[in-house]
Scaffold this active site. Sequence first.
Site, PDB file in Angstrom:
ATOM      1  N   ASP A  53       0.842  -1.198   0.000  1.00 58.09           N
ATOM      2  CA  ASP A  53       0.000   0.000   0.000  1.00 58.09           C
ATOM      3  C   ASP A  53       0.878   1.249   0.000  1.00 58.09           C
ATOM      4  O   ASP A  53       1.766   1.391   0.841  1.00 58.09           O
ATOM      5  CB  ASP A  53      -0.892   0.031   1.249  1.00 58.09           C
ATOM      6  CG  ASP A  53      -1.782   1.269   1.251  1.00 58.09           C
ATOM      7  OD1 ASP A  53      -2.806   1.242   0.539  1.00 58.09           O
ATOM      8  OD2 ASP A  53      -1.445   2.272   1.931  1.00 58.09           O
ATOM      9  N   TYR A  58       2.714   9.943   0.094  1.00 58.32           N
ATOM     10  CA  TYR A  58       3.703   9.389   1.032  1.00 58.32           C
ATOM     11  C   TYR A  58       5.146   9.677   0.638  1.00 58.32           C
ATOM     12  O   TYR A  58       6.029   9.601   1.467  1.00 58.32           O
ATOM     13  CB  TYR A  58       3.532   7.861   1.164  1.00 58.32           C
ATOM     14  CG  TYR A  58       2.204   7.405   1.699  1.00 58.32           C
ATOM     15  CD1 TYR A  58       1.284   8.293   2.248  1.00 58.32           C
ATOM     16  CD2 TYR A  58       1.843   6.061   1.661  1.00 58.32           C
ATOM     17  CE1 TYR A  58       0.062   7.870   2.727  1.00 58.32           C
ATOM     18  CE2 TYR A  58       0.623   5.627   2.150  1.00 58.32           C
ATOM     19  CZ  TYR A  58      -0.268   6.541   2.666  1.00 58.32           C
ATOM     20  OH  TYR A  58      -1.480   6.107   3.148  1.00 58.32           O
ATOM     21  N   LYS A  87      -2.734   6.002  -4.379  1.00 58.19           N
ATOM     22  CA  LYS A  87      -3.872   6.899  -4.124  1.00 58.19           C
ATOM     23  C   LYS A  87      -3.614   8.284  -4.704  1.00 58.19           C
ATOM     24  O   LYS A  87      -2.451   8.678  -4.826  1.00 58.19           O
ATOM     25  CB  LYS A  87      -4.093   7.054  -2.603  1.00 58.19           C
ATOM     26  CG  LYS A  87      -3.981   5.752  -1.825  1.00 58.19           C
ATOM     27  CD  LYS A  87      -4.259   5.919  -0.347  1.00 58.19           C
ATOM     28  CE  LYS A  87      -3.932   4.633   0.404  1.00 58.19           C
ATOM     29  NZ  LYS A  87      -2.591   4.571   0.963  1.00 58.19           N
ATOM     30  N   HIS A 118      -7.891   9.364  -2.083  1.00 62.12           N
ATOM     31  CA  HIS A 118      -7.344   9.315  -0.718  1.00 62.12           C
ATOM     32  C   HIS A 118      -8.285   9.930   0.321  1.00 62.12           C
ATOM     33  O   HIS A 118      -8.368   9.450   1.457  1.00 62.12           O
ATOM     34  CB  HIS A 118      -5.981  10.029  -0.715  1.00 62.12           C
ATOM     35  CG  HIS A 118      -5.020   9.544   0.303  1.00 62.12           C
ATOM     36  ND1 HIS A 118      -3.669   9.460   0.085  1.00 62.12           N
ATOM     37  CD2 HIS A 118      -5.187   9.120   1.574  1.00 62.12           C
ATOM     38  CE1 HIS A 118      -3.049   9.003   1.158  1.00 62.12           C
ATOM     39  NE2 HIS A 118      -3.959   8.796   2.077  1.00 62.12           N
TER      40      HIS A 118
HETATM   41  N1  LIG Z   1      -5.698   5.986   3.645  1.00 64.56           N
HETATM   42  C1  LIG Z   1      -5.205   6.714   4.639  1.00 64.56           C
HETATM   43  O1  LIG Z   1      -5.593   7.878   4.845  1.00 64.56           O
HETATM   44  C2  LIG Z   1      -4.169   6.138   5.515  1.00 64.56           C
HETATM   45  C3  LIG Z   1      -3.512   4.981   5.146  1.00 64.56           C
HETATM   46  N2  LIG Z   1      -2.520   4.456   5.925  1.00 64.56           N
HETATM   47  C4  LIG Z   1      -1.837   3.227   5.460  1.00 64.56           C
HETATM   48  O2  LIG Z   1      -1.865   2.262   6.514  1.00 64.56           O
HETATM   49  C5  LIG Z   1      -0.534   1.883   6.828  1.00 64.56           C
HETATM   50  C6  LIG Z   1      -0.408   1.459   8.284  1.00 64.56           C
HETATM   51  O3  LIG Z   1      -0.749   2.479   9.168  1.00 64.56           O
HETATM   52  P1  LIG Z   1       0.334   3.342   9.986  1.00 64.56           P
HETATM   53  O4  LIG Z   1      -0.372   4.591  10.373  1.00 64.56           O
HETATM   54  O5  LIG Z   1       1.589   3.447   9.223  1.00 64.56           O
HETATM   55  O6  LIG Z   1       0.643   2.578  11.319  1.00 64.56           O
HETATM   56  P2  LIG Z   1       0.419   1.174  12.046  1.00 64.56           P
HETATM   57  O7  LIG Z   1      -0.776   1.307  12.908  1.00 64.56           O
HETATM   58  O8  LIG Z   1       0.539   0.065  11.084  1.00 64.56           O
HETATM   59  O9  LIG Z   1       1.701   1.203  12.998  1.00 64.56           O
HETATM   60  C7  LIG Z   1       2.984   1.090  12.471  1.00 64.56           C
HETATM   61  C8  LIG Z   1       4.030   1.325  13.556  1.00 64.56           C
HETATM   62  O10 LIG Z   1       3.909   0.333  14.578  1.00 64.56           O
HETATM   63  C9  LIG Z   1       5.217  -0.057  14.964  1.00 64.56           C
HETATM   64  N3  LIG Z   1       5.127  -1.410  15.538  1.00 64.56           N
HETATM   65  C10 LIG Z   1       4.685  -2.550  14.934  1.00 64.56           C
HETATM   66  N4  LIG Z   1       4.731  -3.586  15.779  1.00 64.56           N
HETATM   67  C11 LIG Z   1       5.209  -3.104  16.942  1.00 64.56           C
HETATM   68  C12 LIG Z   1       5.498  -3.713  18.187  1.00 64.56           C
HETATM   69  N5  LIG Z   1       5.286  -5.001  18.404  1.00 64.56           N
HETATM   70  N6  LIG Z   1       5.995  -2.920  19.180  1.00 64.56           N
HETATM   71  C13 LIG Z   1       6.214  -1.601  18.966  1.00 64.56           C
HETATM   72  N7  LIG Z   1       5.954  -0.973  17.803  1.00 64.56           N
HETATM   73  C14 LIG Z   1       5.469  -1.720  16.796  1.00 64.56           C
HETATM   74  C15 LIG Z   1       6.017  -0.032  13.684  1.00 64.56           C
HETATM   75  O11 LIG Z   1       7.380   0.078  13.976  1.00 64.56           O
HETATM   76  P3  LIG Z   1       8.489  -0.709  13.119  1.00 64.56           P
HETATM   77  O12 LIG Z   1       8.630   0.025  11.826  1.00 64.56           O
HETATM   78  O13 LIG Z   1       9.691  -0.607  14.000  1.00 64.56           O
HETATM   79  O14 LIG Z   1       8.017  -2.120  12.926  1.00 64.56           O
HETATM   80  C16 LIG Z   1       5.449   1.251  13.034  1.00 64.56           C
HETATM   81  O15 LIG Z   1       6.123   2.387  13.487  1.00 64.56           O
HETATM   82  C17 LIG Z   1       0.279   3.106   6.427  1.00 64.56           C
HETATM   83  O16 LIG Z   1       1.665   2.868   6.379  1.00 64.56           O
HETATM   84  C18 LIG Z   1      -0.364   3.471   5.122  1.00 64.56           C
HETATM   85  O17 LIG Z   1       0.086   2.608   4.092  1.00 64.56           O
HETATM   86  C19 LIG Z   1      -2.220   5.042   7.131  1.00 64.56           C
HETATM   87  C20 LIG Z   1      -2.847   6.191   7.546  1.00 64.56           C
HETATM   88  C21 LIG Z   1      -3.863   6.835   6.777  1.00 64.56           C
HETATM   89  O1  LIG Z   2      -2.493   8.141   4.372  1.00 59.89           O
HETATM   90  C1  LIG Z   2      -2.268   8.988   5.192  1.00 59.89           C
HETATM   91  O2  LIG Z   2      -1.387   8.892   6.170  1.00 59.89           O
HETATM   92  C2  LIG Z   2      -1.387  10.082   6.918  1.00 59.89           C
HETATM   93  C3  LIG Z   2      -1.221   9.787   8.376  1.00 59.89           C
HETATM   94  O3  LIG Z   2      -2.419   9.514   9.008  1.00 59.89           O
HETATM   95  C4  LIG Z   2      -2.654  10.766   6.585  1.00 59.89           C
HETATM   96  O4  LIG Z   2      -2.440  12.098   6.548  1.00 59.89           O
HETATM   97  C5  LIG Z   2      -2.980  10.249   5.255  1.00 59.89           C
HETATM   98  O5  LIG Z   2      -4.321  10.133   5.019  1.00 59.89           O
END
Ligand SMILES: NC(=O)C1=CN([C@@H]2O[C@H](COP(=O)(O)OP(=O)(O)OC[C@H]3O[C@@H](n4cnc5c(N)ncnc54)[C@H](OP(=O)(O)O)[C@@H]3O)[C@@H](O)[C@H]2O)C=CC1
Ligand SMILES: O=C1O[C@H](CO)[C@@H](O)[C@@H]1O
Length: 313
Positions: A53, A58, A87, A118
């Site tokens: 994704d 990003y 997106k 998005h």
């Molecule tokens: N459409 C939208 O508007 C949005 C889409 N997204 C998508 O969803 C994806 C995932 O969501 P995101 O907000 O990134 O975050 P997540 O909720 O997936 O959390 C990710 C974080 O959790 C940490 N983590 C994972 N496992 C552990 C653990 N056991 N202990 C401590 N820390 C841990 C990771 O660290 P580490 O790297 O060290 O593993 C990373 O920093 C995004 O990357 C994006 O692709 C996100 C937000 C908005």
């Molecule tokens: O995809 C996304 O990731 C950021 C963090 O939440 C948000 O701004 C956007 O929709």
Amino acid sequence: MSPKLLTDVYYTLNDGKKVPAFGLGTYNEDESQHHKITQAVITAIEEGVRHIDTAWYYETEPYIGKALKDVFDRGIVKREDLFITTKVWPSMHDKVEKSLDRSLEQLGVDYVDLFLQHWPLCFESGPDGYPATPVDDAGEIILAEKADYLDTYRQMEEIYHKTSKIKSLGVANFPVRKLKQLLKTCKVKPVNNQIECHPEFPQTELGDFCAENDIIVTAYSPLGGGGNGAPLIKNKRAAALTEKYKDYNINEILYSYHIQSGRIVIPKSLNPKRIQSVKKLVPLTKEDIEFLESGPHKRYTDNPWYGHVGFGY
Ligand SMILES: NC(=O)C1=CN([C@@H]2O[C@H](COP(=O)(O)OP(=O)(O)OC[C@H]3O[C@@H](n4cnc5c(N)ncnc54)[C@H](OP(=O)(O)O)[C@@H]3O)[C@@H](O)[C@H]2O)C=CC1
Ligand SMILES: O=C1O[C@H](CO)[C@@H](O)[C@@H]1O
């Protein structure tokens, strides 16, 4: 018998295409960490993950592109084995094909499997979509007042019909009211709505509406978001389930929660060791899922434009 893996599960979208239920997210607000995305994507693909994704917003697509070149060159997978989502951001609302073309070029691929709108919003920005989040002196987001978010989806439909650059169309961050408006006007029904979702924010009403309309939900920020310190990792109910399911870790519990509920889940990790350690689908029961959802609920992610979306409808 060995346990079923998170990567074993595929769903069929409402347009007949297949999608892997478990994907790797690639959003990272700390740009200095972006170089780590290449190895994260390579490791994930080597571990059997087939869904990646990303988004124009990003700025991680070039790093994913490097990883894709590596796994294609080494013959680990072929393009058709992968499901790649990107997106179009609200600042590119009137330049949708330009946004998609930049994504394709940076990813080094000819098509994306899923192209999402998005947000159901349009921002007033410069010719290249920057600033991506334009704000006024008071810090308020500057909306393109005359633009209509439904026009963005219309442009997506046009590209879908006229080119081979997109396999499926969908949306993200659409509440029920916005989905209803879109469903009235669209020619190509969205296959997917990508939303924040986890046991502390299960989004039941929106999820039910999507299910009634054959729109698969993707759960983003399944740990509450990296920028927020992944708060779900401290969730007491999920921790309690690691006592019940001793051979599974808390990430596996929190990701299986979605897959056992029929959702796609796209956790982000830049840590290859973690990616390798999160493998198994936990056989959670309906009661486990109700237990996980029984705590207090809150949305973790917050952005200056949230107020304009109309969440809650
Ligand atoms: N459409 C939208 O508007 C949005 C889409 N997204 C998508 O969803 C994806 C995932 O969501 P995101 O907000 O990134 O975050 P997540 O909720 O997936 O959390 C990710 C974080 O959790 C940490 N983590 C994972 N496992 C552990 C653990 N056991 N202990 C401590 N820390 C841990 C990771 O660290 P580490 O790297 O060290 O593993 C990373 O920093 C995004 O990357 C994006 O692709 C996100 C937000 C908005
Ligand atoms: O995809 C996304 O990731 C950021 C963090 O939440 C948000 O701004 C956007 O929709």
